[in-house]
Design a protein around this motif. Structure first.
Motif, short mmCIF file in Angstrom:
data_model
loop_
_atom_site.label_atom_id
_atom_site.label_comp_id
_atom_site.label_asym_id
_atom_site.label_seq_id
_atom_site.Cartn_x
_atom_site.Cartn_y
_atom_site.Cartn_z
N ILE A 137 -33.27 33.78 13.09
CA ILE A 137 -33.94 32.67 12.40
C ILE A 137 -33.08 31.43 12.57
O ILE A 137 -31.92 31.40 12.15
CB ILE A 137 -34.13 32.98 10.90
N THR A 138 -33.62 30.42 13.24
CA THR A 138 -32.90 29.18 13.44
C THR A 138 -33.48 28.09 12.55
O THR A 138 -34.62 28.18 12.09
CB THR A 138 -32.95 28.74 14.91
N ARG A 139 -32.68 27.02 12.33
CA ARG A 139 -33.09 25.95 11.43
C ARG A 139 -33.18 24.63 12.17
O ARG A 139 -32.35 24.30 13.01
CB ARG A 139 -32.08 25.79 10.29
N ARG A 140 -34.22 23.86 11.85
CA ARG A 140 -34.35 22.48 12.32
C ARG A 140 -34.82 21.63 11.15
O ARG A 140 -35.33 22.14 10.15
CB ARG A 140 -35.36 22.36 13.47
N THR A 141 -34.70 20.33 11.29
CA THR A 141 -35.18 19.43 10.24
C THR A 141 -36.44 18.68 10.65
O THR A 141 -37.00 17.93 9.86
CB THR A 141 -34.09 18.41 9.88
N SER A 142 -36.89 18.90 11.89
CA SER A 142 -38.12 18.24 12.35
C SER A 142 -38.83 19.15 13.34
O SER A 142 -38.23 20.07 13.92
CB SER A 142 -37.81 16.89 12.99
N LEU A 143 -40.11 18.89 13.55
CA LEU A 143 -40.90 19.67 14.51
C LEU A 143 -40.74 19.13 15.91
O LEU A 143 -40.85 17.91 16.13
CB LEU A 143 -42.38 19.63 14.12
N PRO A 144 -40.55 19.99 16.90
CA PRO A 144 -40.53 19.52 18.29
C PRO A 144 -41.96 19.26 18.78
O PRO A 144 -42.93 19.71 18.18
CB PRO A 144 -39.90 20.69 19.04
N LYS A 145 -42.07 18.55 19.89
CA LYS A 145 -43.40 18.28 20.45
C LYS A 145 -44.04 19.56 20.99
O LYS A 145 -45.25 19.74 20.94
CB LYS A 145 -43.30 17.24 21.56
N ARG A 146 -43.21 20.45 21.51
CA ARG A 146 -43.72 21.69 22.11
C ARG A 146 -43.22 22.88 21.29
O ARG A 146 -42.02 23.05 21.10
CB ARG A 146 -43.24 21.80 23.56
N LEU A 147 -44.16 23.68 20.82
CA LEU A 147 -43.81 24.84 20.00
C LEU A 147 -43.74 26.08 20.90
O LEU A 147 -44.71 26.80 21.08
CB LEU A 147 -44.85 25.04 18.89
N ASP A 148 -42.54 26.31 21.45
CA ASP A 148 -42.39 27.46 22.35
C ASP A 148 -41.97 28.72 21.61
O ASP A 148 -41.79 29.78 22.21
CB ASP A 148 -41.39 27.13 23.46
N GLU A 149 -41.80 28.62 20.30
CA GLU A 149 -41.53 29.76 19.43
C GLU A 149 -42.31 29.55 18.14
O GLU A 149 -42.68 28.41 17.80
CB GLU A 149 -40.03 29.86 19.11
N PRO A 150 -42.58 30.61 17.38
CA PRO A 150 -43.23 30.41 16.07
C PRO A 150 -42.37 29.51 15.18
O PRO A 150 -41.16 29.71 15.07
CB PRO A 150 -43.34 31.82 15.51
N HIS A 151 -43.00 28.54 14.54
CA HIS A 151 -42.31 27.62 13.64
C HIS A 151 -42.92 27.73 12.24
O HIS A 151 -44.14 27.86 12.10
CB HIS A 151 -42.44 26.17 14.12
N ILE A 152 -42.06 27.67 11.24
CA ILE A 152 -42.51 27.62 9.85
C ILE A 152 -41.95 26.35 9.22
O ILE A 152 -40.73 26.16 9.17
CB ILE A 152 -42.05 28.86 9.07
#
Length: 633
Positions: A63-78
């Motif tokens: 489980i990795t963490r980001r603070t914003s959504l990327p333009k391309r969702l190459d993995e499931p994002h929550i």
């Protein structure tokens, strides 16, 4: 990654409490071994921790963490956050979904964008947390249901009050109960055990440091669970309403509790003598004692305490009180005094049309609002088992006979649970679900959901639990007539046998007796399935004598079934089977409750009036068909 075969076809998932809106968007979204959490700064650590726990349980390894959504969702994002955040609003707008801005509300969207995007948007921090509790139910078999959920609670206050007599819950019980309340989207727990001496008999005395620290531990866990922890004090038996020293003592008590993290308070005047003053100065201040004078005196003290609380903590929730006349909505001098003098911001609790009401209607709630001058907070005395007619019982029936639409007439709803914390969850699940969405509440489905949660989703354990619940279906009142009947499922099986044997048709008798044998085997096996399968060992420990008794009654029912089959064949084995069944029934009926666990100790009751009567009647049900068993044979 492909979803599991069982999850290939989208199906509308079951979510409890029932959401305001739940729509299927398509087939489930597969969870890869890696999932990205997008968590802006306004997401609480406990909310993130719960998401991680859910994903790890579903087999996600990284489980990795980001603070914003990327333009391309190459993995499931929550994505988690409040609807005030631009990134959350943009995600909702992209999905064409409006914002639910009501307090504690949330919007959840899981959709096939790239490898999958799940957006959990809360109107506030509580809303995000509730959205995660819904996510927990949407994750199944390595995938997430593709849905849109828009949801918010119907009632502002939902939860429980530890307000029973007898053995209080342990600290472990209370901590687990807070976690449970969070799982069913409740938001309130009132600490009011009648046997806490520092809250009632010795309310003027400060808590010892260790006891105060324990309450602080509960307040901390409650904050983590997004539960409002309310401390209740019961000064009524000895308080002098007009004495400034007693008011200051209450304020000091609350300040000590505030120092360990408690910020919500409650003063109870239930179960006291209110037509006699505790001090001479009340006579001088309010005149001769009586119901009207008591209402005036209580209002004066509570108003002063409320003003003090707001002065020291302007953001604190309103003070809650339970009146001395808490058990009906009839007009009275006492209620008129409260209505006239009590600060309108103070919340008043009310138990319905009786101490244990068989039903509560919109009309009842409106009558209470008129009597007390405000919408009341319902104290529902179910499934509490601290009164005489509950002796020997767990109360495990579904939560019923509360009218849809009460959310518009009440300030909220609190259940008074049993001394047994884990078994209480069966009924409390229904209370919480009703408080969240009373108009779409389905009692039977919610009852089954409570069983599945205790069983960890295992089907066999769930069915065994439902059989056990059926043996504890009777819901007593303070009178002689219960408001829910005993063992309706088992009774239907046994009545079918009685009818088939009475009808005299050979084929019908054999079919009914075969069904009885199967039912008896299931009944006798249920306790072992429960002991091995429930996910919280507290349920087995707190239900132990009832499970033991059910097993003995199950063996007695098996022997009764064997005796009836033998009698149907006119075989002599029937006499021995019936005699052994009667002996086991007597042994089962002699089992006692755990001493001191409840206010009234006594013999355990299992489907009483149904199972015991059938076993006692069984030797005579086939006398006509089997002359060998006639009197004097």
């Amino acid at each position: 990654m492909s979803p599991p075969a069982a999850a290939q076809v989208g199906a509308l998932p079951a979510v409890f409490p029932a959401p305001v809106l739940l729509q299927l968007r398509g087939d489930p979204i597969a969870l890869d071994k890696t999932v990205v959490l997008v968590t802006p700064a306004d997401v609480a650590p406990e909310t993130i921790a719960l998401v991680r726990e859910i994903l790890t349980g579903a087999g996600v390894a990284r489980i990795t963490r980001r603070t914003s959504l990327p333009k391309r969702l190459d993995e499931p994002h929550i994505l988690l956050g409040t609807t005030a955040l631009p990134v959350v609003r943009a995600a909702l707008a992209r999905s064409g979904t409006t914002v639910d801005a009501r307090p504690e509300g949330y919007t959840l969207i899981s959709e096939h964008l790239g490898q999958g995007l799940v957006t959990l948007a809360g109107a506030d921090a509580d809303g995000i947390y509730h959205a995660v509790q819904t996510l927990r139910q949407l994750v199944r078999g390595g995938s997430i249901a593709s849905v849109v959920v828009q949801d918010h609670p119907a009632m502002a206050i939902r939860g429980t009050i530890e307000g029973f007599y007898g053995a209080p819950w342990t600290m472990t019980d209370r901590l687990k109960h807070l976690d449970f309340l969070a799982s069913v989207k409740a938001n309130t727990m009132v600490y009011s055990p009648k046997d806490d001496p520092f809250a009632r008999d010795h309310w003027r005395d400060p808590y010892p440091a260790a006891r105060l620290a324990d309450i602080g531990t509960l307040a901390t866990r409650a904050r983590q669970d997004h539960i409002n922890f309310v401390y209740a004090i019961s000064p009524g038996p000895t308080v002098c309403f007009s004495d400034p020293a007693d008011q200051q003592t209450l304020e000091r008590k609350f300040q000590a509790l505030r120092s360990v993290g408690v910020h919500a308070f409650y003063v109870a005047f239930d179960d006291i003598e209110y037509k006699k003053w505790n001090c001479d100065r009340d006579q001088a201040a309010f005149g001769p004692s009586g119901a009207e004078a008591a209402g005036t005196a209580q209002a004066k003290l509570l108003n002063a305490v409320q003003a003090h609380l707001r002065a020291v903590d302007p953001k604190a929730p309103a003070l809650i009180m339970v009146p001395t006349e808490y058990y009906d909505a009839k007009e009275s001098p006492y209620k008129a005094a409260l209505r006239k003098y009590l600060d309108p911001q103070i919340v008043v609790q009310w138990t319905g049309t009786d101490v244990v009401p068989p039903s509560i209607s919109i009309g009842d709630a409106r009558a209470a609002e008129k009597a007390f001058g405000r919408k009341t907070l319902l104290w529902d005395n179910f499934p509490v088992n601290d009164y005489a007619t509950t002796k020997g019982r767990l109360l495990l029936a579904p939560y019923v006979r509360r009218e849809a639409g009460l959310s518009g007439e009440l300030a909220g709803i609190l259940s008074n649970p049993m001394n047994q914390e884990v078994p209480s969850r069966v009924a409390v699940t229904g209370v919480a679900a009703f408080g969240w969405n009373d108009r779409d509440y389905d009692a039977a489905r919610t009852w089954r959901y409570a069983a599945r949660e205790l069983a960890g989703g295992d089907d066999r354990t769930t069915q065994a639990l439902l059989q056990f619940f059926d043996t504890q279906h009777l819901a007593p009142t303070f009178g002689s007539q219960p408001w829910q009947e005993q063992a309706p499922v088992l009774k239907a099986v046994l009545d079918r046998v009685r009818d088939a044997l009475a009808a005299g048709d050979a084929a019908a008798r054999e079919d009914a007796l075969s069904a009885l044998r199967i039912a008896a085997d299931d009944f006798a096996r249920a306790p072992d399935l429960i002991r091995a399968g429930v996910v919280d060992p507290g349920f087995v420990a707190q239900s132990r004598p009832w499970l033991d008794a059910m097993q003995l009654w199950g063996r007695a029912l098996q022997l009764t079934a064997a005796g009836l089959e033998a009698a149907n064949r006119q075989a002599p084995a029937a006499t021995g089977d019936f005699a052994e069944a009667q002996a086991l029934a007597a042994q089962a009926a002699a089992l006692q409750t755990i001493k001191g666990a409840t206010r009234f100790d006594g013999p355990i009751r299992i489907a009483d009036g149904v199972l015991d009567r059938f076993i006692a009647d069984a030797p005579g049900l086939l006398r006509t068909a089997a002359p060998a068993f006639k009197s004097g044979s």
